[in-house]
Write a protein that holds these residues in place. Structure first.
Motif, PDB file in Angstrom:
ATOM      1  N   HIS A 170       0.851  -1.191   0.000  1.00 15.49           N
ATOM      2  CA  HIS A 170       0.000   0.000   0.000  1.00 15.49           C
ATOM      3  C   HIS A 170       0.891   1.246   0.000  1.00 15.49           C
ATOM      4  CE1 HIS A 170      -0.267  -0.529   4.716  1.00 15.49           C
ATOM      5  NE2 HIS A 170       0.955  -0.632   4.266  1.00 15.49           N
ATOM      6  N   SER A 172       0.636   3.558   2.244  1.00 15.65           N
ATOM      7  CA  SER A 172       0.708   4.070   3.621  1.00 15.65           C
ATOM      8  C   SER A 172       2.133   4.238   4.163  1.00 15.65           C
ATOM      9  CB  SER A 172      -0.123   3.187   4.561  1.00 15.65           C
ATOM     10  OG  SER A 172      -1.446   3.096   4.075  1.00 15.65           O
ATOM     11  N   GLN A 175       3.470   7.685   4.469  1.00 12.53           N
ATOM     12  CA  GLN A 175       3.086   8.490   5.655  1.00 12.53           C
ATOM     13  C   GLN A 175       4.221   8.502   6.664  1.00 12.53           C
ATOM     14  OE1 GLN A 175      -0.379   7.356   7.891  1.00 12.53           O
ATOM     15  NE2 GLN A 175      -1.617   6.902   6.087  1.00 12.53           N
ATOM     16  N   ARG A 198       0.265  -6.774  -4.739  1.00 11.09           N
ATOM     17  CA  ARG A 198      -0.276  -7.815  -3.847  1.00 11.09           C
ATOM     18  C   ARG A 198      -0.338  -9.141  -4.569  1.00 11.09           C
ATOM     19  NH1 ARG A 198      -4.971  -4.605  -0.551  1.00 11.09           N
ATOM     20  NH2 ARG A 198      -3.612  -2.846  -0.064  1.00 11.09           N
ATOM     21  N   GLN A 212      -2.513   3.411  -5.788  1.00 15.56           N
ATOM     22  CA  GLN A 212      -3.226   3.979  -4.630  1.00 15.56           C
ATOM     23  C   GLN A 212      -2.840   5.446  -4.480  1.00 15.56           C
ATOM     24  OE1 GLN A 212      -2.410   1.842  -0.975  1.00 15.56           O
ATOM     25  NE2 GLN A 212      -4.194   0.525  -1.253  1.00 15.56           N
ATOM     26  N   GLU A 214      -2.563   8.036  -1.210  1.00 16.46           N
ATOM     27  CA  GLU A 214      -2.626   8.162   0.233  1.00 16.46           C
ATOM     28  C   GLU A 214      -2.711   9.641   0.583  1.00 16.46           C
ATOM     29  OE1 GLU A 214      -2.144   5.226   1.683  1.00 16.46           O
ATOM     30  OE2 GLU A 214      -2.184   5.837   3.777  1.00 16.46           O
ATOM     31  N   PHE A 254      -3.587   1.315  11.509  1.00 10.62           N
ATOM     32  CA  PHE A 254      -2.866   2.603  11.604  1.00 10.62           C
ATOM     33  C   PHE A 254      -3.761   3.794  11.886  1.00 10.62           C
ATOM     34  CE2 PHE A 254      -4.112   2.337   7.196  1.00 10.62           C
ATOM     35  CZ  PHE A 254      -3.752   1.036   6.821  1.00 10.62           C
ATOM     36  N   THR A 255      -5.070   3.563  12.010  1.00  6.77           N
ATOM     37  CA  THR A 255      -5.968   4.669  12.359  1.00  6.77           C
ATOM     38  C   THR A 255      -6.888   4.272  13.514  1.00  6.77           C
ATOM     39  OG1 THR A 255      -7.325   3.895  10.510  1.00  6.77           O
ATOM     40  CG2 THR A 255      -6.079   5.932  10.154  1.00  6.77           C
ATOM     41  N   GLY A 286     -10.825   4.113   2.447  1.00  6.68           N
ATOM     42  CA  GLY A 286     -10.633   3.917   3.880  1.00  6.68           C
ATOM     43  C   GLY A 286      -9.945   5.137   4.460  1.00  6.68           C
ATOM     44  N   ALA A 287     -10.248   5.441   5.720  1.00  8.43           N
ATOM     45  CA  ALA A 287      -9.675   6.636   6.340  1.00  8.43           C
ATOM     46  C   ALA A 287      -9.747   6.524   7.850  1.00  8.43           C
ATOM     47  CB  ALA A 287     -10.436   7.878   5.875  1.00  8.43           C
ATOM     48  N   ALA A 309      -5.834  10.430   8.032  1.00  5.52           N
ATOM     49  CA  ALA A 309      -5.224   9.791   6.860  1.00  5.52           C
ATOM     50  C   ALA A 309      -6.325   9.124   6.064  1.00  5.52           C
ATOM     51  CB  ALA A 309      -4.193   8.749   7.292  1.00  5.52           C
ATOM     52  N   PHE A 310      -6.066   8.960   4.795  1.00  6.15           N
ATOM     53  CA  PHE A 310      -7.017   8.218   3.959  1.00  6.15           C
ATOM     54  C   PHE A 310      -6.264   7.559   2.811  1.00  6.15           C
ATOM     55  CE2 PHE A 310      -6.918  12.674   2.683  1.00  6.15           C
ATOM     56  CZ  PHE A 310      -6.647  12.603   1.323  1.00  6.15           C
ATOM     57  N   GLY A 311      -6.849   6.504   2.273  1.00  4.32           N
ATOM     58  CA  GLY A 311      -6.221   5.795   1.160  1.00  4.32           C
ATOM     59  C   GLY A 311      -7.278   5.361   0.168  1.00  4.32           C
TER      60      GLY A 311
HETATM   61  N1  DAH Z   1      -3.669   1.218   3.353  1.00  2.00           N
HETATM   62  C1  DAH Z   1      -5.045   0.828   3.221  1.00  2.00           C
HETATM   63  C2  DAH Z   1      -5.197  -0.260   2.194  1.00  2.00           C
HETATM   64  O1  DAH Z   1      -4.274  -0.509   1.469  1.00  2.00           O
HETATM   65  C3  DAH Z   1      -5.875   1.995   2.803  1.00  2.00           C
HETATM   66  C4  DAH Z   1      -6.007   3.003   3.885  1.00  2.00           C
HETATM   67  C5  DAH Z   1      -7.016   2.907   4.832  1.00  2.00           C
HETATM   68  C6  DAH Z   1      -5.099   4.028   3.986  1.00  2.00           C
HETATM   69  C7  DAH Z   1      -7.155   3.835   5.818  1.00  2.00           C
HETATM   70  C8  DAH Z   1      -5.198   4.976   5.020  1.00  2.00           C
HETATM   71  C9  DAH Z   1      -6.255   4.852   5.938  1.00  2.00           C
HETATM   72  O2  DAH Z   1      -4.345   5.988   5.137  1.00  2.00           O
HETATM   73  O3  DAH Z   1      -6.371   5.792   6.897  1.00  2.00           O
HETATM   74  O4  DAH Z   1      -6.220  -0.862   2.125  1.00  2.00           O
END
Ligand code: DAH
Length: 344
Positions: A170, A172, A175, A198, A212, A214, A254-255, A286-287, A309-311
């Motif tokens: 990912h 992430s 970050q 993956r 992705q 982020e 992570f959140t 996701g966040a 954070a969000f992805g």
């Molecule tokens: N890293 C997660 C994934 O690969 C996506 C994600 C979810 C990123 C929530 C974030 C977060 O920064 O807060 O599925």
């Protein structure tokens, strides 16, 4: 001598006739009329003739010379004309021929979606950050509060290179890398696009490599409402002002708290259809609020700083936005598919 002159004349005229270019003609001229040429040679021998013969032969020699000269000049003109005509023919331009269409390239749809999202966030003061695709176990998992034994760390799910190195699963880890660079001082406001990997079997909705984006905003007093406001702007920018968002509780290591964002389904207007699986809502990303452990590991005081954070997946966004039914279209690069989105 008269006979010799007659023979020379005939020979010369034949050669003039058959000369196929200016060079050959010039050679003929030199051979017969030049200083050491055949006719001059005859004239030089005149001294040996009798008084009576001399004027007769002299006149004939002059006539022969004149005739050959004239023949050469005429031929010269013909050759020049032919040369010009040939050149004109070779250089002729057919203005009625259709033009060659030039192939104009364009951005790949995924690039366009990524740039659009980057532009939106940079307009809100975010910076674009990048990280390596070959990532360490530490940044990909550990620094994101993914403890050893977490299912996502399974050999079955990730492409490992060594025990400690893998293809990032990912975006992430960017970050954690970026927060580290800030040495405990906010704000950190970044958007990170990139490729991820993956161990999935490719099908209509899965790909072993995809992209992705982020997002991370760490500062003093960052709250859930900041996240919600930001995601609302994003959703409306991507899908239209008439879309609603909703946040559902979820879990990411992570959140804390973690959420998933849905947007209202445009196809059925919320009544439920096959696109939204009869729920009226479509899951987008996701966040959550950055887990205190993640802040601390990256050198931030979690009592002073907080963040969100969000992805998200650009493929999914493009698929929903443009009605693309198979993720493999993005990677098989059929120009007939790609071309449709060159001006997106
Ligand atoms: N890293 C997660 C994934 O690969 C996506 C994600 C979810 C990123 C929530 C974030 C977060 O920064 O807060 O599925």
């Amino acid at each position: 001598m008269k006979e010799r002159l007659q023979t020379l004349k005939q020979e010369a005229l034949d050669q003039v006739n058959s000369a196929s270019d200016q060079r050959a003609l010039q050679d003929v001229k030199v051979y017969y009329l030049g200083k050491k040429g055949q006719i001059t040679d005859v004239l030089k021998g005149m001294g040996k003739l009798s008084k009576e013969e001399r004027p007769v032969v002299g006149q004939l020699a002059n006539e022969v010379r004149d005739e050959i000269t004239e023949a050469i000049e005429t031929k010269q003109q013909t050759l020049e004309k032919q040369a010009i005509e040939k050149q004109l023919q070779e250089e002729a331009v057919d203005v009625t021929l259709p033009g060659k269409p030039s192939q104009i390239g364009g951005s790949h749809l995924l690039m366009s979606v990524i740039r659009d999202i980057e532009d939106l966030f940079t307009s809100m003061g975010y910076q674009v950050a990048e990280g390596p695709e070959v990532e360490t176990d530490y940044y990909n998992f550990e620094a994101l509060n993914l403890p050893k034994g977490h299912p996502a760390r399974d050999m079955q799910d990730s492409f490992y290179i060594t025990e400690e190195l893998l293809m990032r699963t990912h975006t992430s880890p960017v970050q954690a890398r970026t927060m580290n660079k800030h040495e405990g001082k906010g704000p950190v406001k970044i958007i990170c696009p990139g490729k991820v990997y993956r161990r999935d079997t490719d099908d209509a909705t899965h790909s072993h490599q995809f992209t992705q984006i982020e997002g991370l905003y760490v500062d003093e007093n960052i709250r859930m409402s900041d996240l919600k406001g930001t995601l609302n702007v994003l959703a409306k920018h991507l899908f239209g002002e008439d879309r609603e968002i909703r946040l559902r509780p979820s879990f990411f290591p992570f959140t804390e708290p973690s959420v998933e964002m849905d947007i209202s389904c445009k196809v059925c207007g919320g009544d439920g259809c096959s696109v939204c699986k009869k729920t009226g809502w479509i899951e987008i990303l996701g966040a959550g609020l950055v887990h205190p452990n993640v802040l601390e590991m990256a050198g931030f005081d979690s009592n002073k700083y907080s963040g969100f954070a969000f992805g998200m997946g650009p493929e999914r966004i493009a698929m929903l936005k443009y009605g693309i039914e198979d993720i493999r279209h993005f990677y098989t690069n059929d120009v007939r598919f790609l071309k449709q989105f060159h001006r997106v």
